[in-house]
Design a protein around this motif. Structure first.
Motif, PDB file in Angstrom:
ATOM      1  N   GLU A   1     -38.353  57.174 -59.383  1.00  0.00           N
ATOM      2  CA  GLU A   1     -37.809  56.635 -60.623  1.00  0.00           C
ATOM      3  C   GLU A   1     -38.674  55.519 -61.186  1.00  0.00           C
ATOM      4  O   GLU A   1     -38.193  54.453 -61.551  1.00  0.00           O
ATOM      5  CB  GLU A   1     -36.365  56.175 -60.420  1.00  0.00           C
ATOM      6  CG  GLU A   1     -35.451  57.367 -60.161  1.00  0.00           C
ATOM      7  CD  GLU A   1     -34.024  56.959 -59.883  1.00  0.00           C
ATOM      8  OE1 GLU A   1     -33.789  55.756 -59.747  1.00  0.00           O
ATOM      9  OE2 GLU A   1     -33.172  57.846 -59.814  1.00  0.00           O
ATOM     10  N   VAL A   2     -39.968  55.742 -61.181  1.00  0.00           N
ATOM     11  CA  VAL A   2     -40.858  54.844 -61.911  1.00  0.00           C
ATOM     12  C   VAL A   2     -41.483  55.644 -63.038  1.00  0.00           C
ATOM     13  O   VAL A   2     -41.518  56.866 -63.011  1.00  0.00           O
ATOM     14  CB  VAL A   2     -41.988  54.272 -61.020  1.00  0.00           C
ATOM     15  CG1 VAL A   2     -41.443  53.343 -59.986  1.00  0.00           C
ATOM     16  CG2 VAL A   2     -42.797  55.382 -60.403  1.00  0.00           C
ATOM     17  N   GLU A   3     -41.938  54.930 -64.034  1.00  0.00           N
ATOM     18  CA  GLU A   3     -42.600  55.597 -65.141  1.00  0.00           C
ATOM     19  C   GLU A   3     -43.892  54.867 -65.428  1.00  0.00           C
ATOM     20  O   GLU A   3     -43.950  53.632 -65.414  1.00  0.00           O
ATOM     21  CB  GLU A   3     -41.707  55.612 -66.372  1.00  0.00           C
ATOM     22  CG  GLU A   3     -42.199  56.590 -67.410  1.00  0.00           C
ATOM     23  CD  GLU A   3     -41.128  56.885 -68.459  1.00  0.00           C
ATOM     24  OE1 GLU A   3     -41.127  56.137 -69.445  1.00  0.00           O
ATOM     25  OE2 GLU A   3     -40.331  57.813 -68.277  1.00  0.00           O
ATOM     26  N   ALA A   4     -44.922  55.629 -65.668  1.00  0.00           N
ATOM     27  CA  ALA A   4     -46.211  55.015 -65.953  1.00  0.00           C
ATOM     28  C   ALA A   4     -46.148  54.314 -67.303  1.00  0.00           C
ATOM     29  O   ALA A   4     -45.413  54.748 -68.200  1.00  0.00           O
ATOM     30  CB  ALA A   4     -47.295  56.082 -65.951  1.00  0.00           C
ATOM     31  N   PRO A   5     -46.924  53.248 -67.496  1.00  0.00           N
ATOM     32  CA  PRO A   5     -46.971  52.579 -68.801  1.00  0.00           C
ATOM     33  C   PRO A   5     -47.524  53.527 -69.865  1.00  0.00           C
ATOM     34  O   PRO A   5     -48.238  54.481 -69.535  1.00  0.00           O
ATOM     35  CB  PRO A   5     -47.905  51.398 -68.575  1.00  0.00           C
ATOM     36  CG  PRO A   5     -48.130  51.310 -67.126  1.00  0.00           C
ATOM     37  CD  PRO A   5     -47.769  52.599 -66.504  1.00  0.00           C
ATOM     38  N   PRO A   6     -47.223  53.253 -71.124  1.00  0.00           N
ATOM     39  CA  PRO A   6     -47.639  54.196 -72.183  1.00  0.00           C
ATOM     40  C   PRO A   6     -49.132  54.480 -72.189  1.00  0.00           C
ATOM     41  O   PRO A   6     -49.543  55.625 -72.348  1.00  0.00           O
ATOM     42  CB  PRO A   6     -47.217  53.479 -73.473  1.00  0.00           C
ATOM     43  CG  PRO A   6     -46.195  52.507 -73.065  1.00  0.00           C
ATOM     44  CD  PRO A   6     -46.407  52.161 -71.635  1.00  0.00           C
ATOM     45  N   ARG A   7     -49.934  53.451 -71.971  1.00  0.00           N
ATOM     46  CA  ARG A   7     -51.383  53.680 -72.006  1.00  0.00           C
ATOM     47  C   ARG A   7     -51.792  54.669 -70.925  1.00  0.00           C
ATOM     48  O   ARG A   7     -52.598  55.575 -71.160  1.00  0.00           O
ATOM     49  CB  ARG A   7     -52.122  52.352 -71.819  1.00  0.00           C
ATOM     50  CG  ARG A   7     -53.619  52.474 -72.018  1.00  0.00           C
ATOM     51  CD  ARG A   7     -54.305  51.129 -71.919  1.00  0.00           C
ATOM     52  NE  ARG A   7     -55.748  51.257 -71.915  1.00  0.00           N
ATOM     53  CZ  ARG A   7     -56.491  51.365 -73.003  1.00  0.00           C
ATOM     54  NH1 ARG A   7     -55.929  51.364 -74.184  1.00  0.00           N
ATOM     55  NH2 ARG A   7     -57.795  51.479 -72.927  1.00  0.00           N
ATOM     56  N   ALA A   8     -51.200  54.507 -69.757  1.00  0.00           N
ATOM     57  CA  ALA A   8     -51.524  55.440 -68.678  1.00  0.00           C
ATOM     58  C   ALA A   8     -51.083  56.847 -69.041  1.00  0.00           C
ATOM     59  O   ALA A   8     -51.770  57.823 -68.748  1.00  0.00           O
ATOM     60  CB  ALA A   8     -50.856  54.985 -67.388  1.00  0.00           C
ATOM     61  N   GLN A   9     -49.914  56.950 -69.693  1.00  0.00           N
ATOM     62  CA  GLN A   9     -49.444  58.284 -70.083  1.00  0.00           C
ATOM     63  C   GLN A   9     -50.420  58.943 -71.053  1.00  0.00           C
ATOM     64  O   GLN A   9     -50.682  60.141 -70.970  1.00  0.00           O
ATOM     65  CB  GLN A   9     -48.070  58.181 -70.721  1.00  0.00           C
ATOM     66  CG  GLN A   9     -47.017  57.668 -69.769  1.00  0.00           C
ATOM     67  CD  GLN A   9     -45.630  57.766 -70.350  1.00  0.00           C
ATOM     68  OE1 GLN A   9     -45.442  58.318 -71.433  1.00  0.00           O
ATOM     69  NE2 GLN A   9     -44.661  57.222 -69.652  1.00  0.00           N
TER      70      GLN A   9
END
Lengths: 395, 167, 227
Positions: A115-123
């Motif tokens: 339940e973690v999400e990568a930061p937008p830049r990483a996405q």
């Protein structure tokens, strides 16, 4: 040798065989004795080490049986004894032509469990690299198809223009082939300076390649004669065999995981692009859709490069990654088709079980059905148009 | 060429023979896994262009080849086939083992189905490490092999340690 | 199938406040078709759905799903819930070969995953409905004394190779499969590699450097060696 045709598809199969037989009445009349033809395991047309045992009647295939396992390396077992970050190193090598795309679904599955999400830049960078590995992969497939129909030039073109893409992947990840760049919760590094402009130039080169190859190969009379109407996969048969990616879109099924079932962590919904399909279902339509995919891929990359946000590239994750117990399945649209990882975790450092649903395995499982009744030279073009990577079949 | 077989070739003739051998290496490509693509890039792409080194990458069969590049993971199922094709090659023959998998098993060192190195089934002359090695590394391995061929003595052909690129 | 079906009670203690009408409706209509075949189910809202069926209902469930629009076969495989006896050089925490349990009858505790499970081996498969973008994961327990299940080939032709793979990797018999030969491994291979009690011999001999650092970093002293 026992080969089996599923019941549901018997009729189309018979119709197809009878059409072919009408072309080659000679074979039927002379009643030549059958022979067994062995292709592979080391054969240039098999993209590695697929072996096909074909029973022939004259020039026609009566039954074809793929023999696999020459590249079976036991990924699912090995993944059970490696920690989560180590698994990415391993799965890079499944589809070795578009390596980064192999990491994405596994990392996304682990992120889903944690339940973690990568930061937008990483996405964004993830999506860009995913598309670039698609381009690097599919270009080679197109070039290779040229070799299968007897033209050597396209493969030189493909290797030449693929280098531009690989250079860009290398510039950011450090590896031409196996980036091992994706991390749970983000990426290893940020983009180097000047990368965005260089990548745009590389995409321009790739589009040039597409235009060139379209005239050189797709417009070629021989290419069309060798691929049009050959190796037809009807829609429902393709679905029952679990074909995915270009192979099913080439049969007119408008289904793309990038658009229809995009897992969180990728940003395909932020760009304007199109899913190409072709109604025919033959070798030509598959190759045609493949070419359009490359073009769409360059468009996606260009748009994402323009919108890339600033910010961190790594979310907060513990240094030693223990994934909470649970099960998750994440699939993405990979260069060869839909690739998914079914990850079962028990809260340890290692995954308890990783089922790798690789695209080529399903794509190639149709060959016993598809090769029935075709001519021997068509085996080569059909296999070429299905475009598989052996590592992706055998795992 | 009874002279060559008996090992009594004059030095000058030997130099000439070796030079002509090293610049006409017909390479049989045993592309197995990821490394096959880097081998393909070295052999088929205009950027690396192996033919300028006097290496001809596309023989029709192993029976016409002087050298084989085993590039990629050797599995236990594949191993007999590799052995068989190696035996079909005429002497003198050289083997380049390309990539970690062919060298020692690589990332699959603990797998149940992978042979831990192609040197378990055939003798290897050059090891090219890397996963996968860059095309330049393969080219360097070929160049180093050519140097060895140039200085090769017909009688003592099988003496000497294998080359490890980059060591 | 999405019209007002009676909201079926989900067996799993699902206390999440979110609801997921689409998946609930899918489960409800599957329950209508299969009935008692469904043993347990689990819905993760807006994500996924797991249904565990009895072994006898395996093919019927496949047929029902296909008629419900799940025409796309994704994969079929199996899972071994018995933890490995080989300790940390495999993936479990206790090495039972070095420290055998004192009481022979003391069975290793099996923890099964989502939608539960009663036996050691479980077959699971996933099918998609690509029109409505739904997918469902099916599971079925196999009794320990009879590792067999009916084949799915009549339902989804693509199951052919997947079943061959599961058969050689887990030693499961797919009744009715026409050609259950080894898919990957050489014919002389002994054992079923994906079973948890199949040891990777290389690992038994050599400790895995990834779990414990056995070598000091370059430049460091030799002190950290036995860590």
């Amino acid at each position: 040798m026992t080969t089996q045709i599923p019941d549901l598809s018997e009729q189309e199969q018979l119709r197809y065989i009878s059409q072919q037989a009408a072309d080659a009445r000679v074979n039927v009349e002379i009643e030549t004795e059958g022979m067994t033809l062995n292709l592979g395991p080391q054969h240039p047309a098999t993209h590695g080490t697929l072996r096909i045992i074909a029973k022939l009647d004259g020039e026609q295939v009566v039954a074809a049986e793929p023999v696999m396992g020459y590249m079976h390396r036991g990924y699912e077992k090995l993944a059970e004894v490696r920690t989560y970050p180590q698994v990415t190193t391993l799965v890079n090598r499944i589809d070795w032509v578009g390596s980064f795309a192999n990491e994405t679904p596994f990392i996304l599955a682990a992120e889903k469990l944690m339940e973690v999400e990568a930061p937008p830049r990483a996405q964004y960078i993830r999506t860009i690299l995913h598309e670039m590995s698609r381009i690097a992969n599919v270009i080679l497939g197109i070039g290779d198809m040229g070799v299968q129909v007897g033209a050597v030039t396209p493969i030189f073109f493909a290797f030449r223009d693929r280098e531009y893409v690989l250079n860009q992947i290398e510039a950011v990840t450090g590896g031409r082939f196996h980036p091992n760049f994706d991390r749970i919760g983000g990426l290893k590094d940020d983009l180097p300076a000047g990368w965005i402009q260089n990548t745009k130039n590389a995409m321009e080169k790739v589009r040039d390649f597409c235009d060139q190859i379209e005239e050189l190969m797709y417009g070629n009379e021989i290419f069309q004669a060798r691929t049009r109407g050959i190796g037809i996969i009807p829609k429902d048969v393709g679905l029952a065999y679990g074909l995915s990616g270009v192979n099913i879109r080439g049969s007119g099924v408008d289904w793309d995981v990038r658009r229809d079932n995009m897992s969180p962590g990728l940003v395909y919904d932020q760009v304007d692009w199109k899913v190409w399909t072709h109604p025919d279902g033959d070798s030509y339509s598959r190759m045609w859709v493949r070419l359009q995919e490359v073009r769409e891929g360059t468009k996606i990359v260009d748009q994402l490069l323009d919108q890339i946000p600033s910010g961190p590239i790594m979310a907060k994750v513990p240094r030693i990654i223990k994934v909470p117990a649970g099960e998750a399945y994440v699939e993405t649209e990979n260069p060869l088709g839909v690739m998914g990882y079914y990850v079962v975790s028990k809260g340890d450092l290692n995954p308890y079980r990783v089922k790798i649903r690789s695209a080529s395995f399903n794509n190639v499982s149709i060959t016993p059905w598809l090769l029935k009744g075709v001519y021997v030279p068509d085996i080569i073009t059909i296999l070429g148009s299905l475009y598989f990577i052996l590592g992706d079949i055998d795992r | 060429m009874g002279l060559v077989e008996s090992g009594k070739t004059p030095k000058s003739l030997q130099t000439l023979l070796n030079m002509s051998r090293k610049y006409s290496l017909w390479v049989y490509q045993w592309g197995l896994a990821c490394c096959a693509l880097e081998m393909g890039a070295a052999f088929a792409s205009p950027r690396y262009d192996v033919m300028r080194l006097g290496v001809i990458p596309l023989p029709a069969s192993p029976r016409q080849a002087d050298m084989v590049v085993v590039s990629g993971t050797v599995t236990d199922k594949m191993a007999p086939a590799i052995r068989r094709l190696y035996e079909q090659m005429p002497d003198p023959k050289y083997v380049i083992s390309m990539g970690s998998c062919a060298n020692c098993g690589g990332p699959y060192w603990d797998s149940y189905s992978v042979t831990k190195g192609v040197d378990q089934i055939i003798p290897v002359d050059v090891y090219v490490p890397g996963c996968p090695p860059r095309p330049e590394a393969l080219l360097e391995g070929i160049v180093m092999l050519q140097e060895r061929i140039q200085n090769e003595d017909m009688q003592e052909r099988w003496v000497g340690e294998p080359i490890v690129v980059g060591s | 199938m999405s019209d007002e079906t009676a909201v079926d009670t989900v067996d799993e203690a699902d206390v999440v406040a979110e609801t997921d009408e689409v998946r609930e409706a899918t489960l409800a209509s599957l329950t209508d078709e299969v009935g008692d075949g469904i043993v347990e189910s689990h819905i993760r809202p807006n994500d996924d759905i797991w249904v565990r069926v009895s072994r006898d209902a395996w093919v019927d469930t496949g047929m029902a799903l296909k008629s419900m629009g799940f025409g796309y076969f994704s994969f079929l495989s199996a899972i071994d819930w018995m933890p490995s006896p080989f300790g940390r050089d495999m993936d479990s925490q206790v090495d039972l070969t070095l420290n055998p349990p004192e009481d022979e009858d003391d069975d290793v505790v099996m923890e099964t995953g989502v939608a539960g499970g009663d036996t050691r081996f479980q077959v699971f498969a996933r099918v998609n409905d690509i029109v409505n973008n739904r997918a469902i994961t099916l599971k079925a327990d196999l009794p320990d004394d009879d590792l067999s299940i009916a084949t799915w080939i009549p339902v989804y032709s693509g199951a052919n190779w997947h079943e061959r793979e599961a058969a050689e990797m887990f030693g499961i018999d797919f009744v009715g499969h026409p050609n259950l030969r080894n898919l990957y491994l050489p014919g002389a291979f002994e054992g079923n590699p994906m079973r948890k009690d199949f040891a990777l011999l290389s690992r038994r001999i050599k400790p895995w450097p990834g779990i414990v650092d056995v070598e000091p970093m370059p430049g460091e002293d030799e002190e950290g060696e036995d860590a």
